[in-house]
Design an enzyme around this catalytic site. Structure first.
Site, PDB file in Angstrom:
ATOM      1  N   TYR A  74       0.811  -1.217   0.000  1.00  0.00           N
ATOM      2  CA  TYR A  74       0.000   0.000   0.000  1.00  0.00           C
ATOM      3  C   TYR A  74       0.843   1.265   0.000  1.00  0.00           C
ATOM      4  O   TYR A  74       0.302   2.361  -0.020  1.00  0.00           O
ATOM      5  CB  TYR A  74      -0.941   0.003   1.208  1.00  0.00           C
ATOM      6  CG  TYR A  74      -1.972  -1.092   1.152  1.00  0.00           C
ATOM      7  CD1 TYR A  74      -3.106  -0.978   0.357  1.00  0.00           C
ATOM      8  CD2 TYR A  74      -1.791  -2.276   1.861  1.00  0.00           C
ATOM      9  CE1 TYR A  74      -4.041  -1.988   0.278  1.00  0.00           C
ATOM     10  CE2 TYR A  74      -2.726  -3.304   1.800  1.00  0.00           C
ATOM     11  CZ  TYR A  74      -3.852  -3.148   1.001  1.00  0.00           C
ATOM     12  OH  TYR A  74      -4.781  -4.170   0.927  1.00  0.00           O
ATOM     13  N   TYR A 122     -11.664  -0.603  -0.132  1.00  0.00           N
ATOM     14  CA  TYR A 122     -11.659  -0.131   1.253  1.00  0.00           C
ATOM     15  C   TYR A 122     -10.317   0.473   1.639  1.00  0.00           C
ATOM     16  O   TYR A 122     -10.233   1.207   2.619  1.00  0.00           O
ATOM     17  CB  TYR A 122     -12.042  -1.259   2.213  1.00  0.00           C
ATOM     18  CG  TYR A 122     -10.915  -2.153   2.670  1.00  0.00           C
ATOM     19  CD1 TYR A 122     -10.470  -2.111   3.986  1.00  0.00           C
ATOM     20  CD2 TYR A 122     -10.289  -3.039   1.792  1.00  0.00           C
ATOM     21  CE1 TYR A 122      -9.449  -2.934   4.429  1.00  0.00           C
ATOM     22  CE2 TYR A 122      -9.269  -3.861   2.226  1.00  0.00           C
ATOM     23  CZ  TYR A 122      -8.844  -3.811   3.537  1.00  0.00           C
ATOM     24  OH  TYR A 122      -7.825  -4.621   3.964  1.00  0.00           O
ATOM     25  N   ARG A 123      -9.252   0.195   0.918  1.00  0.00           N
ATOM     26  CA  ARG A 123      -7.979   0.902   1.027  1.00  0.00           C
ATOM     27  C   ARG A 123      -7.176   0.582  -0.221  1.00  0.00           C
ATOM     28  O   ARG A 123      -7.467  -0.386  -0.928  1.00  0.00           O
ATOM     29  CB  ARG A 123      -7.205   0.530   2.288  1.00  0.00           C
ATOM     30  CG  ARG A 123      -6.819  -0.928   2.448  1.00  0.00           C
ATOM     31  CD  ARG A 123      -5.939  -1.098   3.679  1.00  0.00           C
ATOM     32  NE  ARG A 123      -5.711  -2.487   4.024  1.00  0.00           N
ATOM     33  CZ  ARG A 123      -4.845  -2.895   4.958  1.00  0.00           C
ATOM     34  NH1 ARG A 123      -4.114  -2.010   5.607  1.00  0.00           N
ATOM     35  NH2 ARG A 123      -4.708  -4.168   5.240  1.00  0.00           N
TER      36      ARG A 123
END
Length: 520
Positions: free
Chosen positions: A91, A464-465
């Site tokens: 991420y 969601y991310r």
């Protein structure tokens, strides 16, 4: 020394002045602006290694030092990007959204305060899952953690990015109870009952009086969180479970439709995750052990891998926790429901308090071995995740899987996917594993990811991310009423952080002064 990445509107002289002030306030041992420092804070799994380079980093050890950093940042309008431990690999890791930002590395802040009666803990950003696990064991506390599959990160950082684990306390964000936050102007705020001086209920009651702000600081850039309260699960009397394998891709529908009602009824209180064969096999072997064929793996190779490791196309591990009478009754329900679904295999597990406890994410023991999946293709392995939220419905899950699997094949990638249960939703976590030493493969990842986002958007599903590269892309998919949520986020951002210094671009939230960077 190589050229220092600079944020928009900065000169090298201005950066040198800011660096000198930071060194004067913190000491040179807490300020990192050398070439090796900048390399160390890059995103290790970046698709494009040219992006998101920081100008440097600072590592404060106290709230007062965080305030000092923000004073300098406001003086020079220097963007800073807070990280807890920087282990959010896939991420963005330690890297900032906006190139030229200074990483605000909070990993040296490692205090732990534990209430052994209520099972609550107050942690600073640098407290990792292993740190907290060791603390609980060392002090013989009768509580279990909830940990993600790769558990080397920050307890706080994981919860603030909506990370999940596998126990009944697996939705970590829900277990936050009370934050301490340094606001962009340097003011220090405590949320919930922490706003009441000397309140013994700061970690016991999450709301306080008036608006409840804890969730405002989740996945946001509205402040720098320096303390977080969290609830831990009391050690149960027993844990019973089933490890279940299913044979065909289309069995996903049955699995979701059988497990979903049990989760909603809270027969299953944990957060199970259905994973495909590759999630299991990729930590045990490499692709070159099986084939050198280009493109996505053929069914014949997949069948050979499954036979070698005796695994289904899909597998899921289900657990029930609590008093022994309750777990046995729940297990009877679980055993019948899964047995009637026609699985390929079912293996029962059991544990009773007092017996040896093998380390597992199902009992809150940190692990790191799942990260071995990045070795699948060889070379410098990496991955990013595409994780839309979908309805907890078997037909919806199969349709989402079919669309996604077709895209994996189209882009010549091997499919690693899972469907993680919340109480009312599924999160479809798709790992895009790659070899960073293969330029041709790396050239496919960006269009592949964008195609998946577009497919999900067409059916009303949002992530969601997401990775730093795609925060603007994903934020734009939340488009109801012309992007009303985005407008609200940026109104709040500009009110709280008029100089736009804290993590500009985080979650697609760009302050005034940096709005031209949106989409760049």
């Amino acid at each position: 020394m190589a050229d220092i990445p600079l944020p928009p509107g900065f000169t090298a002289m201005k950066m040198d002045q800011a660096r000198a002030e930071l060194e004067a306030l913190l000491g040179a041992s807490k300020v990192f602006f050398e070439d090796l420092d900048r390399i160390s804070y890059k995103d290790k799994f970046a698709i494009n290694d040219a992006g998101h380079h920081p100008a440097g980093a600072v590592a404060p050890e106290s709230v007062e030092e965080v305030q000092a950093v923000l004073r300098v940042a406001n003086q020079y309008r220097l963007p800073v990007f807070p990280i807890a431990r920087g282990k959010n690999l896939g991420y963005g890791g330690t890297a900032p959204v906006l190139a030229g930002s200074v990483v605000l590395d909070l990993s040296r802040m490692k205090k732990i305060e534990f209430d052994a009666e209520l099972g609550t803990v107050l942690v600073e950003p640098g407290v990792g899952f292993y740190d907290l696990y060791d603390y609980v064991k060392r002090n013989n506390l009768p509580y279990w953690l909830s940990v993600p599959a790769n558990s080397w990160g920050s307890v706080m950082g994981n919860a603030l990015d909506r990370g999940v684990g596998y126990t009944p306390y697996g939705e970590h964000t829900r277990n936050i109870c009370g934050l301490e936050v340094v606001m962009p102007d340097g003011d220090v705020v405590r949320t919930g009952m922490g706003a009441f001086s000397d309140a013994p209920t700061w970690q016991a009651y999450p709301f306080g009086f008036g608006p409840a702000w804890d969730q405002m600081f989740v996945q946001s850039n509205f402040g720098v969180v320096t303390k977080m309260g969290m609830w831990l699960m009391p050690e149960p009397e027993s844990v019973l479970g089933l490890d279940v394998q299913f044979d065909k891709p289309e069995d996903l529908k049955t699995m979701v439709d059988v497990i979903g009602p049990l989760r909603r009824e809270r027969v299953l209180q944990q957060s199970p995750s259905i994973g495909n064969w590759m999630r299991a096999a990729a930590v045990l072997t490499r692709r070159t052990d099986w084939t050198d064929e280009p493109g996505a793996l053929s069914d014949a190779v997949i069948d050979a891998i499954r036979q070698r490791f005796n695994i289904g196309w899909w597998g899921v591990e289900l657990r029930v926790y609590g008093r022994e009478g309750i777990t046995r009754a729940s297990m009877d329900i679980l055993r019948k429901a899964m047995g009637d679904a026609g699985p390929l295999s079912m293996t029962e597990t059991s544990w009773t308090k007092g017996e040896p406890l093998p380390p597992s994410t199902w009992n809150g023991a940190p692990t790191t071995f799942p990260m071995q999946n990045v070795n699948w293709y060889g070379g410098r392995g990496g991955h990013i995740g595409f994780s839309p939220v979908i309805p907890q419905d078997g037909d919806a899950a199969v349709a989402q899987f079919a669309r996604t699997y077709a895209r994996y094949k189209e882009y010549g990638m091997d499919y690693q996917g899972s469907f993680a249960f919340g109480e009312r939703h599924l999160t479809n976590v798709n790992a895009m594993v790659f070899n960073k030493d293969n330029p041709e493969m790396m050239g496919r990842i960006d269009p592949f990811f964008r195609a998946l986002v577009a497919d999900a958007k067409e059916h009303g599903y949002g992530e969601y991310r997401t990775h730093l590269d795609y925060m603007d892309l994903v934020a734009d998919t939340y488009d109801w009423n012309g992007g009303a949520l985005w407008r609200l986020n940026e109104k709040v951002k500009n009110a709280l952080d008029p100089n736009g210094i804290v993590a500009p671009g985080k979650s697609g939230i760009w302050p005034k002064g940096f709005e031209q960077e949106r989409g760049q």
